[in-house]
Design an enzyme around this catalytic site. Structure first.
Site, short mmCIF file in Angstrom:
data_model
loop_
_atom_site.label_atom_id
_atom_site.label_comp_id
_atom_site.label_asym_id
_atom_site.label_seq_id
_atom_site.Cartn_x
_atom_site.Cartn_y
_atom_site.Cartn_z
CG PHE A 186 -48.37 -5.94 52.35
CD1 PHE A 186 -48.93 -6.44 51.18
CD2 PHE A 186 -47.00 -5.75 52.39
CE1 PHE A 186 -48.14 -6.76 50.09
CE2 PHE A 186 -46.19 -6.07 51.31
CZ PHE A 186 -46.76 -6.57 50.14
CD GLU A 187 -51.97 -5.53 58.60
OE1 GLU A 187 -53.20 -5.32 58.61
OE2 GLU A 187 -51.48 -6.67 58.76
N GLY A 188 -52.39 -1.11 55.35
CA GLY A 188 -53.16 0.08 55.05
C GLY A 188 -53.54 0.81 56.33
#
Length: 223
Positions: free
Chosen positions: A83-85
């Site tokens: 989700f952060e990438g």
């Protein structure tokens, strides 16, 4: 005759006295005095102390073994990365903070600045360090044992919003009350971001909270 007899008696008495004197003298020679006994005892004690001191000086205390930190669950790392990438350059996050790598605002304790660059190896190490910091901060807050999946879900939301934001939350209160189903639903409430002073629901956060909720539930069912 009496003189000789008297003389013999006298000689016998003298000889007897001489033998007695010799006997007493011999006993004085072979019987140690109290002072001699004390000196010997002190000498033995001094020798014993010297031996023990040498043993103490030659003793090397073993090096204490440091407790190894508990491995970070891979599911926590994978969820945060998903989700952060990843970006190898610094950029501005939704709240206006410069971040880099996997959404980290600090690397090695130094605030990120626009223009900074980072490798995946450096970013992975920084991510692991930050997760360990989160676990240390969560330890006094969470009063119950959590499974790896439950801890991973809680770590993910803490990474996103900060431990300080959730430490007094209903989410943590329900976890400590072992109301795991209720705690799982609390994840869904944290799907908004502060944009220019207003809380706005973010689709990315909605998906992330749903994934964290599901992970937390799966952990409570398997524990």
């Amino acid at each position: 005759m009496n003189k000789y007899i008297d003389g013999a008696v006298m000689l016998t008495s003298v000889c007897s006295l001489g033998l007695t004197t010799i006997s007493i003298a011999e006993s004085k020679i072979y019987e140690p005095s109290n002072n001699v006994v004390k000196d010997l005892q002190l000498e033995r004690l001094d020798h014993s102390l010297r031996v023990n001191l040498k043993k103490t000086e030659s003793y090397i205390a073993p090096t204490p073994i440091k407790a190894q930190p508990k491995p970070i669950p891979k599911v926590a790392i994978n969820l945060i990365k998903e989700f952060e990438g990843f970006k190898d350059y610094a950029y501005i996050d939704t709240d206006g903070t410069p971040v880099i790598g996997y959404g980290l605002s600090r690397i090695g304790g130094i605030p990120v600045q626009i223009g900074d660059r980072i490798s995946t190896t450096q970013a992975d190490a920084a991510l692991n360090t930050h997760i360990r910091e989160i676990h240390r901060e969560l330890e006094p807050i969470v009063q119950v044992d959590l499974s790896d999946r439950q801890l991973s879900a809680l770590t993910s939301i803490a990474f996103n919003v900060g431990v300080e934001s959730i430490k007094n939350s209903t989410l943590v209160q329900k976890i400590n009350a072992q109301d795991y189903a209720g705690a799982a639903d609390e994840f869904l409430r944290w799907d908004k971001a502060n944009l220019q002073g207003a809380l706005v629901q973010m689709p990315g956060l909605t998906r992330r909270r749903a994934a964290e909720r599901q992970l937390f539930l799966s952990g409570s069912q398997s524990s």
